[in-house]
Design a protein around this motif. Sequence first.
Motif, mmCIF file in Angstrom:
data_model
loop_
_atom_site.group_PDB
_atom_site.id
_atom_site.type_symbol
_atom_site.label_atom_id
_atom_site.label_comp_id
_atom_site.label_asym_id
_atom_site.label_seq_id
_atom_site.Cartn_x
_atom_site.Cartn_y
_atom_site.Cartn_z
ATOM 1 N N MET A 63 0.848 -1.195 0.000
ATOM 2 C CA MET A 63 0.000 0.000 0.000
ATOM 3 C C MET A 63 0.886 1.249 0.000
ATOM 4 S SD MET A 63 -3.147 1.140 0.030
ATOM 5 C CE MET A 63 -4.179 -0.165 0.640
ATOM 6 N N LYS A 64 0.611 2.139 -0.950
ATOM 7 C CA LYS A 64 1.336 3.407 -1.035
ATOM 8 C C LYS A 64 0.331 4.539 -0.990
ATOM 9 C CE LYS A 64 5.094 1.501 -3.818
ATOM 10 N NZ LYS A 64 5.815 1.581 -5.094
ATOM 11 N N PHE A 65 0.712 5.619 -0.314
ATOM 12 C CA PHE A 65 -0.164 6.771 -0.189
ATOM 13 C C PHE A 65 0.426 7.956 -0.934
ATOM 14 C CE2 PHE A 65 -0.855 4.063 3.462
ATOM 15 C CZ PHE A 65 -2.235 3.927 3.441
ATOM 16 N N LYS A 66 -0.458 8.848 -1.376
ATOM 17 C CA LYS A 66 -0.001 10.043 -2.074
ATOM 18 C C LYS A 66 0.910 10.848 -1.145
ATOM 19 C CE LYS A 66 -1.460 14.122 -4.614
ATOM 20 N NZ LYS A 66 -2.551 14.894 -5.176
ATOM 21 N N LYS A 67 2.034 11.287 -1.689
ATOM 22 C CA LYS A 67 2.977 12.077 -0.909
ATOM 23 C C LYS A 67 2.396 13.463 -0.656
ATOM 24 C CE LYS A 67 7.103 9.593 -2.310
ATOM 25 N NZ LYS A 67 6.728 8.446 -1.570
ATOM 26 N N GLY A 68 2.684 13.998 0.505
ATOM 27 C CA GLY A 68 2.237 15.336 0.847
ATOM 28 C C GLY A 68 3.103 16.400 0.182
#
Length: 168
Positions: A63-68
Motif C-alpha cells: 500500500m502506497k499513499f499520495k505524498k504530501g
Amino acid sequence: MNYNGVLPTLPKELRLFIAVFVIVLSVGYFTGLLFIQETESTTPAGIEENYLGNEDDEEAEVMKFKKGEREMLTVIHTHVLSMSFIFFLLGGLVWITKAPKKLKLFLTLEPFLSIILTFGGIYLMWSGISWFRYVVVFSGILMTITYMGSAGLVLWQCIFPKRLQKVQ
C-alpha cells in the motif's frame, strides 16, 4: 586558454585521484538507480504510483499513499541541488578531456535540462498532469545515459592517456 586534452596530460597521481572520485561518484549515482528500481519507479505507472499512491488498488501488494506537499518539496529540493553538484563537478572534468566541443556541450548541458524535466515533471505529475510521467521516464533515462558517457570519457582518459596519444 586551451583546456582541451588537459586531463590525459596531468600527472599520474592526479589522474588516479580523479578516477577514484568518478568511481565513487558512480557508486553513489547507481545506488540511487537501484533504489528507484526497488521502489518500482522505473515505469510511467510505477512513478505515478510511487508519488500519487495506490489506495484504490485492492490488489496492490504494498500500500502506497499520495505524498504530501512538504515531502514532495523536500524530495525535489534535495535531488535538484545534489544532482546539480554532481553534474557540475563531472562536467568540469569533461571539459578538460580531449573530445569534440559539441560532444562536451551535450554531455555538460543536457543533464541540467534533464534534472529540471525529471523533477519538475515529478512535481507536475503529482499536481495532476499525469502525462508528465512519460517525460520523467524519458529525461531520467537520458540523464543516466549522459552520466555514463561523461563518467566513461573521464575514466578512459584518466586510465589510458597513452592510448589517446596514439590515436592522434
